[in-house]
Design an enzyme around this catalytic site. Structure first.
Site, PDB file in Angstrom:
ATOM      1  N   LYS A 117       0.801  -1.121   0.026  1.00 43.40           N
ATOM      2  CA  LYS A 117       0.052   0.135  -0.019  1.00 43.40           C
ATOM      3  C   LYS A 117       0.753   1.369   0.023  1.00 43.40           C
ATOM      4  O   LYS A 117       0.619   2.229  -0.715  1.00 43.40           O
ATOM      5  CB  LYS A 117      -1.256   0.027   1.063  1.00 43.40           C
ATOM      6  N   LYS A 198      -4.282 -11.346  -5.130  1.00 41.89           N
ATOM      7  CA  LYS A 198      -5.648 -11.846  -4.731  1.00 41.89           C
ATOM      8  C   LYS A 198      -6.689 -10.855  -5.167  1.00 41.89           C
ATOM      9  O   LYS A 198      -6.531  -9.743  -5.305  1.00 41.89           O
ATOM     10  CB  LYS A 198      -5.389 -11.728  -3.068  1.00 41.89           C
ATOM     11  N   LYS A 201     -10.638  -5.379  -2.814  1.00 46.17           N
ATOM     12  CA  LYS A 201     -11.527  -4.487  -2.949  1.00 46.17           C
ATOM     13  C   LYS A 201     -10.915  -3.209  -3.401  1.00 46.17           C
ATOM     14  O   LYS A 201     -11.506  -2.049  -3.852  1.00 46.17           O
ATOM     15  CB  LYS A 201     -12.596  -4.279  -1.854  1.00 46.17           C
TER      16      LYS A 201
HETATM   17  P1  AMP Z   1     -10.115  -6.696   3.536  1.00 46.01           P
HETATM   18  O1  AMP Z   1     -10.844  -6.799   2.095  1.00 46.01           O
HETATM   19  O2  AMP Z   1      -8.596  -6.516   3.432  1.00 46.01           O
HETATM   20  O3  AMP Z   1     -10.613  -5.741   4.709  1.00 46.01           O
HETATM   21  O4  AMP Z   1     -10.123  -8.212   4.182  1.00 46.01           O
HETATM   22  C1  AMP Z   1     -11.213  -8.432   4.872  1.00 46.01           C
HETATM   23  C2  AMP Z   1     -11.184  -9.936   5.391  1.00 46.01           C
HETATM   24  O5  AMP Z   1     -11.372 -10.595   4.209  1.00 46.01           O
HETATM   25  C3  AMP Z   1      -9.653 -10.567   5.845  1.00 46.01           C
HETATM   26  O6  AMP Z   1     -10.064 -11.403   6.840  1.00 46.01           O
HETATM   27  C4  AMP Z   1      -9.087 -10.942   4.633  1.00 46.01           C
HETATM   28  O7  AMP Z   1      -7.962 -11.807   5.009  1.00 46.01           O
HETATM   29  C5  AMP Z   1     -10.168 -11.523   3.896  1.00 46.01           C
HETATM   30  N1  AMP Z   1      -9.914 -11.459   2.257  1.00 46.01           N
HETATM   31  C6  AMP Z   1      -9.719 -10.416   1.517  1.00 46.01           C
HETATM   32  N2  AMP Z   1      -9.455 -10.596   0.295  1.00 46.01           N
HETATM   33  C7  AMP Z   1      -9.299 -12.186   0.207  1.00 46.01           C
HETATM   34  C8  AMP Z   1      -9.217 -13.005  -0.739  1.00 46.01           C
HETATM   35  N3  AMP Z   1      -8.982 -12.572  -2.124  1.00 46.01           N
HETATM   36  N4  AMP Z   1      -9.312 -14.310  -0.541  1.00 46.01           N
HETATM   37  C9  AMP Z   1      -9.565 -14.506   0.668  1.00 46.01           C
HETATM   38  N5  AMP Z   1      -9.809 -13.838   1.592  1.00 46.01           N
HETATM   39  C10 AMP Z   1      -9.844 -12.620   1.469  1.00 46.01           C
END
Ligand code: AMP
Ligand code: TRP
Length: 336
Positions: A117, A198, A201
């Site tokens: 980031k 991955k 968002k």
């Molecule tokens: P974030 O979108 O970074 O706020 O992630 C929120 C939750 O979703 C966290 O527990 C991440 O580890 C999980 N997460 C985010 N992106 C993925 C993905 N592509 N695959 C699996 N888990 C995800």
């Protein structure tokens, strides 16, 4: 809520559209753990984390409400879990400060998420570096034992453990050491536009992800334009066929059919047949969530009530922890 239960805590940042990776990687486990009834469940919309990258205020406000409402639509239940928004419980930023005084900058600079980031910031902001300390504060405030997250968060949980240990050693035992809980089947859903990264968002290209609120038309379009691998065989091979493997994984998660069964079903068929059916399976799977989301959104008074209740319940626990922390550190105890 009885205190002898172990506590789980987790959160998602309201910095973009929640997607199927967030659901299968994290939120699905939250709902299952909540329904198992074995834990004290605490789930948070981590808006203070969201502002470590630039957010437009009006958009942030609506995203916070969207993510909170989605939590409810996905099955989190305010009768069984404490569901709240981080910024409504000021103890998070208070503990963040205290923990930052025992966290080495070198540890923070090592974090993969920070490295990724910070490349996007012209001048790197202190809040972005401090992001995992705030995460540690979230987790430790509630004496959390288990943190259900996707694999990308392992490093942050490991750092949280190190910070907790350091605090306990310096000031006396107060924090349990939290364990991560990862759903092995969906620990990392990859991007549709690039299976080497991955699903995220914060991806610049919204074709990277399927948002939980994407319309059927958009879902069909995004799956149609998802990248595929060379060759034509439909087979799971994450190393050599990462794109098709990712699509098969998503298909399997939505349909609850094992990947081996899908491989048989699609043997000898074209990628386009797989994609067509996958889009329909996703649309069908998301439809009840979207319907529930619309119903809940039509009732803002109810959402407000649940927001207030959640904040009050979280605050009651967090403020108790802070009283203990302040006393251990040696701050004055004035009841003003
Ligand atoms: P974030 O979108 O970074 O706020 O992630 C929120 C939750 O979703 C966290 O527990 C991440 O580890 C999980 N997460 C985010 N992106 C993925 C993905 N592509 N695959 C699996 N888990 C995800
Ligand atoms: N950093 C997490 C993510 O990007 C979100 C988060 C913030 C979190 N605080 C947390 C996750 C506490 C688990 C527990 O996904």
């Amino acid at each position: 809520m009885p205190n002898n239960k172990k506590t789980i805590f987790s959160g998602v940042t309201p910095s973009g559209n929640l997607h199927i990776g967030n659901y299968f990687g994290a939120i699905k486990q939250w709902v299952e753990m909540q329904n198992a009834g074995e834990y004290q469940n605490i789930f948070c919309v981590v808006d203070e984390h969201a502002i470590t990258t630039l957010q437009e205020p009006a958009k942030l406000r609506s995203k916070i409400l969207e993510v909170f409402t989605l939590y409810l639509a996905l099955g989190l239940d305010p009768e069984k879990s404490i569901i709240f928004v981080q910024s409504s419980v000021s103890e998070h930023s208070e503990l963040n400060w205290i923990l930052s005084t025992i966290t080495p900058v070198g540890e923070l600079e090592r974090m993969t998420q920070f490295k990724d980031k910070s490349q996007k910031q012209k001048s790197i902001l202190a809040g972005l570096l401090n992001y995992p300390v705030l995460q540690a504060a979230d987790i430790l405030l509630y004496h959390t034992n288990t943190v259900p997250v996707g694999e990308d968060q392992l490093q942050h949980i490991e750092l949280t453990r190190a910070i907790a240990k350091k605090f306990n050693n310096a000031f006396g035992q107060i924090f349990p050491l939290p364990e991560p809980f990862i759903n092995k089947e969906a620990k990392r859903i990859m991007g549709l536009d690039d299976p080497a990264k991955k699903m995220s968002k914060s991806a610049e290209n919204s074709n990277n992800y399927i948002a939980l609120l994407d319309s059927p038309e958009i879902i069909r379009e995004k799956i149609k334009s998802a990248v595929t691998d060379s060759g034509s065989e439909i087979k799971y091979d994450a190393e050599n066929k990462p794109a098709i493997s990712n699509l098969l994984l998503i298909y399997s998660l939505f349909s609850k059919k094992p990947i081996s069964e899908l491989e048989k079903e699609y043997a000898g068929k074209n990628y386009s047949v797989l994609k067509h059916d996958l889009a329909e399976v996703i649309i069908e799977g998301l439809s009840p969530v979207q319907k529930k989301y619309q119903e809940l959104s039509a009732n803002p008074d109810y959402i407000k009530k649940v927001l207030r209740q959640g904040a009050a319940k979280a605050k009651a626990i967090a403020s108790q922890t802070m009283t203990e922390v302040r006393s251990k550190i040696g701050f004055l105890e004035l009841s003003v």
